[in-house]
Design a protein around this motif. Sequence first.
Motif, PDB file in Angstrom:
ATOM      1  N   LYS A 128       1.001  -1.388   0.102  1.00  0.00           N
ATOM      2  CA  LYS A 128      -0.118  -0.116   0.067  1.00  0.00           C
ATOM      3  C   LYS A 128       0.941   1.203   0.066  1.00  0.00           C
ATOM      4  O   LYS A 128       1.704   1.399   0.904  1.00  0.00           O
ATOM      5  CB  LYS A 128      -0.921   0.176   1.282  1.00  0.00           C
ATOM      6  CG  LYS A 128      -1.625  -0.974   1.124  1.00  0.00           C
ATOM      7  CD  LYS A 128      -2.776  -0.939   2.535  1.00  0.00           C
ATOM      8  CE  LYS A 128      -3.843  -1.981   2.753  1.00  0.00           C
ATOM      9  NZ  LYS A 128      -3.038  -2.920   3.288  1.00  0.00           N
ATOM     10  N   PHE A 129       0.813   2.052  -0.981  1.00  0.00           N
ATOM     11  CA  PHE A 129       1.568   3.290  -1.151  1.00  0.00           C
ATOM     12  C   PHE A 129       0.817   4.518  -0.828  1.00  0.00           C
ATOM     13  O   PHE A 129      -0.319   4.474  -1.222  1.00  0.00           O
ATOM     14  CB  PHE A 129       2.065   3.371  -2.674  1.00  0.00           C
ATOM     15  CG  PHE A 129       2.912   2.297  -3.000  1.00  0.00           C
ATOM     16  CD1 PHE A 129       4.276   2.155  -2.836  1.00  0.00           C
ATOM     17  CD2 PHE A 129       2.333   1.005  -3.719  1.00  0.00           C
ATOM     18  CE1 PHE A 129       4.966   1.158  -3.306  1.00  0.00           C
ATOM     19  CE2 PHE A 129       3.172  -0.146  -4.019  1.00  0.00           C
ATOM     20  CZ  PHE A 129       4.447  -0.086  -3.944  1.00  0.00           C
ATOM     21  N   GLY A 130       1.370   5.304  -0.198  1.00  0.00           N
ATOM     22  CA  GLY A 130       0.367   6.788  -0.186  1.00  0.00           C
ATOM     23  C   GLY A 130       1.615   8.004   0.413  1.00  0.00           C
ATOM     24  O   GLY A 130       2.653   7.636   0.913  1.00  0.00           O
ATOM     25  N   GLN A 131       1.228   9.130   0.187  1.00  0.00           N
ATOM     26  CA  GLN A 131       1.834  10.280   0.690  1.00  0.00           C
ATOM     27  C   GLN A 131       0.888  10.931   1.605  1.00  0.00           C
ATOM     28  O   GLN A 131       0.108  11.943   1.188  1.00  0.00           O
ATOM     29  CB  GLN A 131       2.153  11.148  -0.494  1.00  0.00           C
ATOM     30  CG  GLN A 131       3.133  10.419  -1.414  1.00  0.00           C
ATOM     31  CD  GLN A 131       4.669  10.080  -0.920  1.00  0.00           C
ATOM     32  OE1 GLN A 131       5.354   9.618  -1.591  1.00  0.00           O
ATOM     33  NE2 GLN A 131       4.892  10.877   0.109  1.00  0.00           N
ATOM     34  N   PRO A 132       0.600  10.502   2.831  1.00  0.00           N
ATOM     35  CA  PRO A 132      -0.482  11.231   3.816  1.00  0.00           C
ATOM     36  C   PRO A 132       0.038  12.210   4.663  1.00  0.00           C
ATOM     37  O   PRO A 132      -0.562  12.458   5.338  1.00  0.00           O
ATOM     38  CB  PRO A 132      -0.795   9.976   4.602  1.00  0.00           C
ATOM     39  CG  PRO A 132       0.775   9.188   4.652  1.00  0.00           C
ATOM     40  CD  PRO A 132       1.191   9.468   3.353  1.00  0.00           C
ATOM     41  N   GLU A 133       1.244  12.953   4.052  1.00  0.00           N
ATOM     42  CA  GLU A 133       1.923  13.989   4.988  1.00  0.00           C
ATOM     43  C   GLU A 133       0.750  15.063   4.939  1.00  0.00           C
ATOM     44  O   GLU A 133       0.763  15.823   6.304  1.00  0.00           O
ATOM     45  CB  GLU A 133       2.988  14.429   4.211  1.00  0.00           C
ATOM     46  CG  GLU A 133       4.295  13.755   4.349  1.00  0.00           C
ATOM     47  CD  GLU A 133       4.409  12.830   2.989  1.00  0.00           C
ATOM     48  OE1 GLU A 133       3.281  12.442   2.475  1.00  0.00           O
ATOM     49  OE2 GLU A 133       5.523  12.097   2.919  1.00  0.00           O
ATOM     50  N   ILE A 134      -0.193  15.235   4.190  1.00  0.00           N
ATOM     51  CA  ILE A 134      -1.139  16.552   4.415  1.00  0.00           C
ATOM     52  C   ILE A 134      -1.913  16.214   5.435  1.00  0.00           C
ATOM     53  O   ILE A 134      -2.433  17.353   6.182  1.00  0.00           O
ATOM     54  CB  ILE A 134      -2.183  16.334   3.035  1.00  0.00           C
ATOM     55  CG1 ILE A 134      -2.740  17.640   2.820  1.00  0.00           C
ATOM     56  CG2 ILE A 134      -3.092  15.130   3.002  1.00  0.00           C
ATOM     57  CD1 ILE A 134      -2.137  18.390   1.772  1.00  0.00           C
ATOM     58  N   ASN A 135      -2.129  14.889   5.914  1.00  0.00           N
ATOM     59  CA  ASN A 135      -3.018  14.701   7.154  1.00  0.00           C
ATOM     60  C   ASN A 135      -2.160  15.216   8.569  1.00  0.00           C
ATOM     61  O   ASN A 135      -2.831  15.337   9.425  1.00  0.00           O
ATOM     62  CB  ASN A 135      -3.125  13.190   7.403  1.00  0.00           C
ATOM     63  CG  ASN A 135      -3.982  12.659   6.247  1.00  0.00           C
ATOM     64  OD1 ASN A 135      -4.787  13.479   5.546  1.00  0.00           O
ATOM     65  ND2 ASN A 135      -3.981  11.573   5.686  1.00  0.00           N
ATOM     66  N   LEU A 136      -0.945  15.451   8.280  1.00  0.00           N
ATOM     67  CA  LEU A 136      -0.124  15.780   9.549  1.00  0.00           C
ATOM     68  C   LEU A 136       0.064  17.285   9.328  1.00  0.00           C
ATOM     69  O   LEU A 136       1.082  17.811  10.128  1.00  0.00           O
ATOM     70  CB  LEU A 136       1.368  14.824   9.450  1.00  0.00           C
ATOM     71  CG  LEU A 136       1.021  13.664   9.696  1.00  0.00           C
ATOM     72  CD1 LEU A 136       2.700  12.966   9.257  1.00  0.00           C
ATOM     73  CD2 LEU A 136       0.839  13.305  11.070  1.00  0.00           C
ATOM     74  N   GLY A 137      -0.285  17.909   8.128  1.00  0.00           N
ATOM     75  CA  GLY A 137       0.142  19.601   8.034  1.00  0.00           C
ATOM     76  C   GLY A 137       1.435  19.767   7.613  1.00  0.00           C
ATOM     77  O   GLY A 137       1.962  20.760   7.769  1.00  0.00           O
ATOM     78  N   VAL A 138       1.917  18.677   6.729  1.00  0.00           N
ATOM     79  CA  VAL A 138       3.105  18.887   6.146  1.00  0.00           C
ATOM     80  C   VAL A 138       3.014  18.507   4.687  1.00  0.00           C
ATOM     81  O   VAL A 138       1.891  17.991   4.214  1.00  0.00           O
ATOM     82  CB  VAL A 138       4.404  18.106   6.892  1.00  0.00           C
ATOM     83  CG1 VAL A 138       4.670  18.881   8.016  1.00  0.00           C
ATOM     84  CG2 VAL A 138       4.233  16.640   7.043  1.00  0.00           C
ATOM     85  N   ILE A 139       3.939  18.332   3.842  1.00  0.00           N
ATOM     86  CA  ILE A 139       4.464  17.594   2.739  1.00  0.00           C
ATOM     87  C   ILE A 139       5.272  16.873   2.416  1.00  0.00           C
ATOM     88  O   ILE A 139       6.161  16.752   3.462  1.00  0.00           O
ATOM     89  CB  ILE A 139       4.450  18.723   1.445  1.00  0.00           C
ATOM     90  CG1 ILE A 139       5.561  19.558   1.555  1.00  0.00           C
ATOM     91  CG2 ILE A 139       2.858  19.787   1.407  1.00  0.00           C
ATOM     92  CD1 ILE A 139       5.765  20.543   0.506  1.00  0.00           C
TER      93      ILE A 139
END
Length: 259
Positions: A128-139
Amino acid sequence: MSYNTILLDKHDNVAVITLNRPEALNALNAELLGEVVSALKEMEADSEIGCMIITGSDKAFAAGADIKEMAEQSMTDMMAADVFGHTQKAFMHDIKKPVIAAVNGYALGGGCELAMLCDFILAGETAKFGQPEINLGVIPGIGGSQRLTKLIGKSKAMDMMLTGRMMDANEAERAGLASRIFPTDDLVDEAIKVAGVIAGKSLPSVVMAKETVIKAVDIPTQDGVDFEKRCFYSLFSTEDQKEGMAAFVEKRQPNFKNK
Ligand code: HXC
């Protein structure tokens, strides 16, 4: 060298680096990233090794940069340490031999970025691949915004980075993020076989094949084509080119000297 957060094994001419912080789903702290770079450099210098693999556990390749380590850091702390910058520089400038990511389970945030820093990704069925940084307030901060977009295109990269959703192995393979999918239990063995095929080729041509593909995504096409032409012609000065072409003409397997 001995390591705390990774395991390093050799299988003939293939090295396998296994991320090993199971208690944190292999979250990438500074120690682990430093050890990955050290192990890659150690294997780069090892003349027996022709290809490296980075893998994790069945549950997680890596669930991201270590949030607990980063949580209280200031902007100046992050910039001064620049752990993520050092990691990228090592992959981009110091490691000439191919590195394959073998991904089972979660490859999120920095975990997905570490996989994309490798030369290609083999996925287990449960990846499972993802870039979930947006959920932590970052990128993303280890090149993910650039590499993901180049690999899967603007629309899907925007979707992944803005929603923070995960992509399964099939979608990743269709989108061009993963090159092949294997059953979870077979992934590492299959990756070792793929790496063994690469390690059996002539090293100068392997190194140049890697460099030219990297150029293809990093610089304008004409510059890349000119670079490829220079590399291609220079390979005609190697014994292995003579052997490889003679073997074809003589209908036999090549016996490369520079492996
Ligand atoms: C630190 C982490 C972690 C992480 C998991 N853990 N991910 N610790 N950093 N990125 C720890 C948990 O706190 C927990 O520790 C243990 O690992 C098991 O995780 P659980 O959450 O209990 O497991 P599960 O319920 O199965 O959920 C798995 C998961 C979830 C969906 C992968 O752990 C998750 O969402 N993790 C964070 C993913 C993420 O946001 N990644 C991006 C990070 S930012 P304890 O001690 O509680 O048992 C990033 C930025 C990169 O990567 C750019 C650099 C600048």
